[in-house]
Design an enzyme around this catalytic site. Structure first.
Site, PDB file in Angstrom:
ATOM      1  N   ASN A 129     -40.947-124.981 -26.460  1.00  0.00           N
ATOM      2  CA  ASN A 129     -40.787-125.729 -27.697  1.00  0.00           C
ATOM      3  C   ASN A 129     -39.565-125.166 -28.438  1.00  0.00           C
ATOM      4  OD1 ASN A 129     -41.390-127.466 -29.923  1.00  0.00           O
ATOM      5  ND2 ASN A 129     -43.520-127.454 -29.253  1.00  0.00           N
ATOM      6  N   THR A 130     -39.316-125.664 -29.637  1.00  0.00           N
ATOM      7  CA  THR A 130     -38.083-125.297 -30.338  1.00  0.00           C
ATOM      8  C   THR A 130     -38.130-123.878 -30.915  1.00  0.00           C
ATOM      9  OG1 THR A 130     -39.044-126.335 -32.276  1.00  0.00           O
ATOM     10  CG2 THR A 130     -37.518-127.659 -30.980  1.00  0.00           C
ATOM     11  N   GLY A 179     -42.523-132.652 -38.768  1.00  0.00           N
ATOM     12  CA  GLY A 179     -43.887-132.467 -39.258  1.00  0.00           C
ATOM     13  C   GLY A 179     -44.914-133.305 -38.510  1.00  0.00           C
ATOM     14  N   CYS A 211     -47.869-125.827 -33.168  1.00  0.00           N
ATOM     15  CA  CYS A 211     -48.248-126.253 -34.510  1.00  0.00           C
ATOM     16  C   CYS A 211     -49.153-125.194 -35.131  1.00  0.00           C
ATOM     17  CB  CYS A 211     -48.948-127.599 -34.447  1.00  0.00           C
ATOM     18  SG  CYS A 211     -50.542-127.473 -33.667  1.00  0.00           S
ATOM     19  N   ALA A 230     -37.528-130.816 -38.635  1.00  0.00           N
ATOM     20  CA  ALA A 230     -38.799-130.486 -39.287  1.00  0.00           C
ATOM     21  C   ALA A 230     -39.465-131.818 -39.573  1.00  0.00           C
ATOM     22  CB  ALA A 230     -38.557-129.703 -40.572  1.00  0.00           C
TER      23      ALA A 230
HETATM   24  C1  LIG Z   1     -37.010-134.591 -33.195  1.00  0.00           C
HETATM   25  C2  LIG Z   1     -37.888-133.772 -32.312  1.00  0.00           C
HETATM   26  C3  LIG Z   1     -39.276-133.962 -32.357  1.00  0.00           C
HETATM   27  C4  LIG Z   1     -40.128-133.198 -31.552  1.00  0.00           C
HETATM   28  N1  LIG Z   1     -41.464-133.430 -31.593  1.00  0.00           N
HETATM   29  C5  LIG Z   1     -42.294-132.745 -30.764  1.00  0.00           C
HETATM   30  C6  LIG Z   1     -43.686-133.028 -30.713  1.00  0.00           C
HETATM   31  O1  LIG Z   1     -44.192-133.917 -31.385  1.00  0.00           O
HETATM   32  N2  LIG Z   1     -44.453-132.291 -29.860  1.00  0.00           N
HETATM   33  C7  LIG Z   1     -43.942-131.316 -29.055  1.00  0.00           C
HETATM   34  O2  LIG Z   1     -44.685-130.706 -28.284  1.00  0.00           O
HETATM   35  N3  LIG Z   1     -42.619-131.038 -29.076  1.00  0.00           N
HETATM   36  C8  LIG Z   1     -41.784-131.723 -29.900  1.00  0.00           C
HETATM   37  N4  LIG Z   1     -40.438-131.454 -29.893  1.00  0.00           N
HETATM   38  C9  LIG Z   1     -39.912-130.394 -29.013  1.00  0.00           C
HETATM   39  C10 LIG Z   1     -39.402-130.973 -27.705  1.00  0.00           C
HETATM   40  O3  LIG Z   1     -40.461-131.590 -26.998  1.00  0.00           O
HETATM   41  C11 LIG Z   1     -38.753-129.888 -26.817  1.00  0.00           C
HETATM   42  O4  LIG Z   1     -39.729-128.924 -26.500  1.00  0.00           O
HETATM   43  C12 LIG Z   1     -37.587-129.183 -27.489  1.00  0.00           C
HETATM   44  O5  LIG Z   1     -36.886-130.051 -28.331  1.00  0.00           O
HETATM   45  C13 LIG Z   1     -36.604-128.576 -26.481  1.00  0.00           C
HETATM   46  O6  LIG Z   1     -36.003-129.562 -25.687  1.00  0.00           O
HETATM   47  P1  LIG Z   1     -34.547-130.216 -26.012  1.00  0.00           P
HETATM   48  O7  LIG Z   1     -33.602-129.106 -26.279  1.00  0.00           O
HETATM   49  O8  LIG Z   1     -34.220-131.020 -24.790  1.00  0.00           O
HETATM   50  O9  LIG Z   1     -34.734-131.087 -27.217  1.00  0.00           O
HETATM   51  C14 LIG Z   1     -39.571-132.221 -30.680  1.00  0.00           C
HETATM   52  C15 LIG Z   1     -38.190-132.041 -30.641  1.00  0.00           C
HETATM   53  C16 LIG Z   1     -37.337-132.805 -31.425  1.00  0.00           C
HETATM   54  C17 LIG Z   1     -35.849-132.592 -31.340  1.00  0.00           C
END
Ligand SMILES: Cc1cc2nc3c(=O)[nH]c(=O)nc-3n(C[C@H](O)[C@H](O)[C@H](O)COP(=O)(O)O)c2cc1C
Ligand SMILES: Cc1cc2nc3c(=O)[nH]c(=O)nc-3n(C[C@H](O)[C@H](O)[C@H](O)COP(=O)(O)OP(=O)(O)OC[C@H]3O[C@@H](n4cnc5c(N)ncnc54)[C@H](O)[C@@H]3O)c2cc1C
Ligand code: FES
Lengths: 262, 317
Positions: free
Chosen positions: B205-206, B86, B144, B84
């Protein structure tokens, strides 16, 4: 700045002292050669998904000639438990050296006020100051005598080590900050580094704000990467909006620049 | 000397072509960082050069500076982590002045990730990025929250359609819609984004989740909830990509728990034209490089001359 590497490294030795703390000596020549006081490494000793993230630890000492560095790890949760059971010769993944190295050594006298695993953070600094023939006074605090950490190393590099225990089993029976205050009154120290206790951090910050010393804090924070990618290790700035990243802007901060958690 | 099997030899002697086409932009290989999980700086350059990547991307920027969330911002979970953060942001001005030129200089195509809190912000930001001439693609981080409704832009088809079509109508840059998986059916959202004019999709995304710190007896994250990433979500993400590939024609950038070549290849076979690595960059900073090399080896071993031949191959027809 030394640029960090990510390497598979070898565990050269492992020793428990005191109970609940393990000292790991790790062979990785580049980290050993380039690390400075205040820096840390991210360590992973597993391929599992749980734990999955590497863990941050301060570099206790680095020996550039032997190509090894030492960590002192308090066994807390699953990551540190796994690291504490690694056998000599095991492989670990290490990234480092990370964070900013301490580079200002112009103080007339430095106090190191530490407790628990926090003692591990300041050994490298004590060694550096002693090599520069700068006076170092260490206040080593613990709940009880058998939980004093990195004592022998700190004794080696400090002009004096003052012990404070909560139960009076050794040294001063009471608060380490009393000894620090005494050192300041005697005019022996103008700079203080502290690690391992929020109470110490608050005390040092108050002294710093009062203009009595230059205060510095070794900060911790949940770290995902240790190198500025995740923005997980935020610490609130004092006097301005926003956050520092402990891994990139620290881990050592001037005490007046950050908000100390209650 | 024994006779060689020439059919195999022919295929392995030339290195497979790794390049892919994302909305008319050529990526030299299909591997890029996920937004918010990889910094371009001296530290990372020393591991391997980001110029080797298929594309580069910034952490999502907003129009105005924002501080991000109070700590704790991250929490480890089995095979993953909650975050988170933000989205702390220096705002558009600083980004355009300091960060974007550095991304541009690297060489690979530049994807600029943006987010708006209001419709006006989306449009102003998109136009300002386009005006720099330094971006090749625009990625809309639709996870967001929308300030007026308080829910993410990609939660409802109508809102998603509104923001994507508004941006698409104002800029010539190809637009990637980055979708949130926290919806009833992500294939519907993929179709909606395509209809609204998105030239590509980033998925996913997450996932929203939380953890409790049992020592403090409180939510582990300062923000209470956070986004789950890492290998824990990979099967969910592969399914999201697979199901979207069934219903859209635009290319998909697949992500969610990619930790190396095998996971990346799963996404390609499921229908992704490129992949992004997020959390695993924190664990092994060489993950993206390993992934590029491993995809090349896989293609050679399996006798493919181009990565494009395996995109969507897993779809049962
Ligand atoms: C610490 C962290 C920060 C993230 N910040 C962003 C962000 O600023 N913008 C965005 O579109 N996705 C953001 N994500 C999501 C990632 O781009 C990605 O969609 C998601 O983590 C799934 O991929 P992964 O399992 O390889 O991490 C973030 C993920 C993590 C873990
Ligand atoms: C810059 C820095 C230097 C450190 N140096 C040392 C050292 O020299 N010796 C030492 O014993 N400890 C040190 N710590 C704390 C140490 O990293 C944690 O105790 C350790 O990560 C706990 O891991 P675990 O798996 O055993 O605990 P868990 O509770 O199972 O860990 C779960 C998660 O929380 C994080 N976490 C838990 N406690 C802490 C904490 N206190 N600080 C940061 N993250 C935490 C872990 O990294 C992990 O992501 C340092 C922390 C930082 C940030
Ligand atoms: S630990 Fe990831 S940014 Fe500091």
């Amino acid at each position: 700045m030394a640029v960090p590497v990510y390497r598979k490294a070898t565990l050269v030795s492992r020793k428990e002292s005191p109970r609940g703390y393990v000292h790991l000596v790790i062979r990785e020549e580049q980290i050993a050669r380039t690390a400075g006081p205040g820096q840390f490494v991210m360590v992973r000793g597993w391929h599992t998904g749980d734990p999955i993230l590497p863990r941050p630890f301060d570099i206790v000492l680095a020996d550039p000639l032997k190509g090894v560095f030492r960590l002192c790890i308090k066994v807390e949760g699953k990551g540190t438990r796994l690291l504490s059971t690694l056998k000599k010769g095991s492989s670990l993944y290490v990234t480092g050296p990370l964070g900013k190295s301490i580079t200002e050594f112009d103080s007339a006298g430095t106090a190191l006020l530490v407790r628990g695993a926090g003692a591990a953070a300041v050994v490298f600094l004590a060694e550096t100051l002693s090599k520069l023939k700068k006076p170092v006074y260490t206040v080593l605090s613990a709940s009880t005598k058998s939980r004093l950490v990195c004592r022998a190393l700190l004794e080696e590099f400090s002009n004096d080590v003052f012990i404070a225990t909560d139960d009076g089993t050794e040294g001063y029976h009471g608060n380490g900050t009393d000894i620090l205050d005494q050192l300041i009154r005697e005019g022996k120290v103008d700079t203080v580094y502290t690690c391992g206790s929020h109470r110490f951090a608050r005390h040092v910050k108050a002294l710093d704000l009062a203009g009595k010393v230059k205060g510095y804090l070794f900060l911790e924070g949940n770290m995902g990467c240790g190198m500025g990618d995740c923005h997980g290790c935020a610490v609130k700035k004092d006097g301005q909006d926003g956050y520092f990243l402990v891994c990139m802007d620290g881990p050592v901060f001037r005490s007046r620049s950050v908000v100390v958690e209650p | 000397m024994r006779m060689q099997d020439f059919s195999r030899d022919r295929l392995t002697s030339v290195s497979p072509d790794l390049s892919v086409d994302i909305a008319g932009v050529r990526f030299p290989n299909p591997v890029m960082p996920a937004s918010g999980a990889y910094e371009v700086d001296e530290i990372h350059d020393n591991f391997f050069s980001p110029s080797e990547l298929g594309a580069v991307i910034n952490k999502t920027i907003f129009l105005h500076p924002r501080p991000g969330n109070p700590p704790p911002r991250i929490w480890e979970t089995p095979c993953g982590m909650l975050n988170a953060i933000g989205i702390p942001s220096d705002g558009a001005e600083v980004f355009i002045r300091d960060k974007l030129p550095a991304l541009r200089r690297l060489g690979p195509p530049v994807v600029v990730s943006i987010a708006g809190e209001t419709m006006e912000e989306w449009i102003e930001l998109a136009e300002r990025i386009e005006a720099t001439g330094m971006a090749d693609l625009l990625e809309l981080n639709l996870s967001c929250p929308n300030l007026s409704e308080g829910i993410p832009w990609s939660t409802e088809e109508k809102t998603l359609e509104r923001v994507v079509s508004a941006v698409v109508s104002r800029v010539k840059l190809p637009v990637i819609a980055k979708l949130s998986p926290v919806v009833t059916d992500i294939a519907d959202m993929a179709r909606t984004a395509e209809r609204a004019g998105a030239a590509a999709l980033s998925m996913i995304n997450t996932y929203k989740g939380m953890a409790i710190d049992i020592k403090k007896k409180r939510p582990a994250l300062g923000n209470i909830t956070g986004g789950l990433s890492g290998p824990a979500i990979r099967p969910l993400a592969v399914w999201a990509v697979y199901s979207a590939h069934e219903v859209v024609k635009i290319p998909i950038i697949g992500m969610g728990g990619i930790d190396g070549p095998a996971a990346a290849i799963e996404f390609l076979l499921a229908g992704a034209s490129a992949v992004a690595v997020g959390m695993y960059n924190f664990i092994d900073p060489f993950t993206m490089k390993r992934t590029i090399e491993g995809i090349r080896t896989y293609l050679a071993e399996e006798g493919y001359s181009s990565v494009r031949e395996i995109i969507g191959l897993a779809h049962v027809k």
